[in-house]
Scaffold this active site. Structure first.
Site, PDB file in Angstrom:
ATOM      1  N   GLY A 284      -5.808  -6.782  -0.009  1.00  0.00           N
ATOM      2  CA  GLY A 284      -6.358  -5.868   0.985  1.00  0.00           C
ATOM      3  C   GLY A 284      -5.461  -4.652   1.134  1.00  0.00           C
ATOM      4  CD  GLU A 285      -1.023  -4.307   2.627  1.00  0.00           C
ATOM      5  OE1 GLU A 285      -0.519  -3.431   1.895  1.00  0.00           O
ATOM      6  OE2 GLU A 285      -0.380  -5.290   3.043  1.00  0.00           O
ATOM      7  N   GLY A 286      -6.116  -1.743   1.020  1.00  0.00           N
ATOM      8  CA  GLY A 286      -6.513  -0.617   0.187  1.00  0.00           C
ATOM      9  C   GLY A 286      -5.794  -0.598  -1.143  1.00  0.00           C
TER      10      GLY A 286
ATOM     11  CB  ILE B 206      -0.994  -0.005   1.190  1.00  0.00           C
ATOM     12  CG1 ILE B 206      -1.977   1.164   1.070  1.00  0.00           C
ATOM     13  CG2 ILE B 206      -0.268   0.032   2.522  1.00  0.00           C
ATOM     14  CD1 ILE B 206      -2.794   1.164  -0.197  1.00  0.00           C
TER      15      ILE B 206
ATOM     16  CG  ASP C 217      -8.906  -5.350   4.565  1.00  0.00           C
ATOM     17  OD1 ASP C 217      -8.388  -6.456   4.827  1.00  0.00           O
ATOM     18  OD2 ASP C 217      -9.234  -5.032   3.412  1.00  0.00           O
TER      19      ASP C 217
END
Length: 351
Positions: free
Chosen positions: A312-314, A94, A170
């Site tokens: 995830g993580e954006g 990210i 997330d």
């Protein structure tokens, strides 16, 4: 939990953007989805042409899940805290994508099963971990309310500081299991239809994950259709905060990009907390998790990207931000036929 009413994006700005698209030096509709996205941005900003995003902000919601102790992930629960530290140091995926997309990152530790990495990261922390949703509630009623309010406050804090686009991300071992339960409950899907391979689990772990989702669904039917009850029973503080965050972004008339399965599961609940919120969201991408497509369909959102991502993580939403920036740039910077002195100012030339 109550949210202020969500007002729709500006229809007049959308109409102006659509009309401008039809006068630009290109065949009508030639930029495809970019045209639709630019119209959406104009409607969210209430002006045409829209402004390029100046302060895109990514909030990564972190939390551990008790169900992870049942062997539903390829990684141990302690990895969550280690990944939070990695993001804070700038070494995660990210971080790399945020840099190229001209966005900044905030980490919000809602329920990592460790002490907060810093006061700022842990300022809204609700608890350490969550209950094992296969056999017990994830949160108490008080914890659920606090987590939703935390998400509201984080959205307010970011908008008040000038954020003009928000991205929800997330991090948390076991969070796709909780997300799968929420998606199954809210789309009437069977466990096998929503459970994917998450962090790269093997078949045995997939079977355990599916069984955990099945058991949680038996419990969650007692609280349907109450959205707060869903988060208490089978969510977690991170998911509850994400739901509050997504809903409050819409209340504050701020466009938001959803990331993958976990964030979209929280958004399904957010739409029930604050009806109409979905109009302020775009789906950054569609992940490989099978439940993600079901959740997006339930929200009537068409993903911008499909790159077979599942991190995830954006990350998926942040990659999509580059596309959104391109859409804004085209609508804003291109000349019209009249401005360019090109024939075809009344109707677009043939392609």
């Amino acid at each position: 939990m109550e949210f202020a009413p969500v007002s729709p994006p500006d229809g007049h700005a959308a109409a102006a953007a659509r009309a401008r698209q039809d006068t630009l030096t290109k065949p009508r509709g030639a930029l495809g989805r970019l045209e639709d996205l630019s119209i959406w941005v104009a409607s969210c900003q209430g002006q045409c042409p829209p402004r390029q995003f100046q302060r895109a902000r990514i909030v990564v919601f972190a939390g551990d899940h008790g169900v992870a102790r049942s062997g539903v992930s390829a990684y141990p629960p302690q990895l969550t805290a280690q990944m939070v530290a990695n993001i804070d140091r700038g070494g995660a995926a990210i971080n790399a994508l945020a840099s190229i997309a001209d966005a900044t990152i905030r980490i919000a530790d809602l329920a990592v099963d460790a002490d907060p990495l810093s006061q700022q990261i842990g300022i809204h922390k609700v608890r350490r971990g969550s209950g094992d949703i296969a056999i017990q509630d994830a949160l108490t009623e008080d914890e659920t309310a606090r987590a939703i309010i935390a998400g509201q406050r984080i959205a307010d804090e970011e908008v008040d500081r000038g954020a003009d686009l928000l991205i929800a991300g997330d991090i948390g071992i076991g969070n796709t299991t909780a997300a799968a339960v929420l998606v199954a409950a809210l789309t009437n899907a069977e466990p096998v239809a929503v459970v994917g391979f998450g962090t790269g689990i093997d078949d045995a772990s997939w079977a355990r994950k599916t069984a955990a989702v099945r058991d949680a669904l038996c419990r969650i039917r007692l609280v349907l259709p109450d959205p707060v009850g869903l988060l208490r029973c089978c969510g977690g503080a991170d998911l509850a905060a994400m739901a509050g965050f997504c809903a409050q972004a819409a209340v504050r008339r701020t466009p938001l990009l959803l990331d993958g399965m976990v964030v979209t599961a929280a958004a399904l609940v957010a739409e029930r907390l604050a009806p109409g919120s979905w109009q302020w969201w775009q789906a950054g991408h569609q992940s490989t998790e099978p439940g993600h497509a079901l959740a997006l369909a339930a929200l009537d959102l068409d993903p911008i990207l499909d790159l077979r991502m599942r991190l995830g993580e954006g990350t998926g939403a942040t990659a999509a931000l580059l596309v959104l920036r391109a859409a804004v740039a085209a609508l804003t910077s291109m000349t019209t036929f009249a401005e360019a002195g090109v024939a075809g100012t009344s109707t677009s030339p043939p392609s």
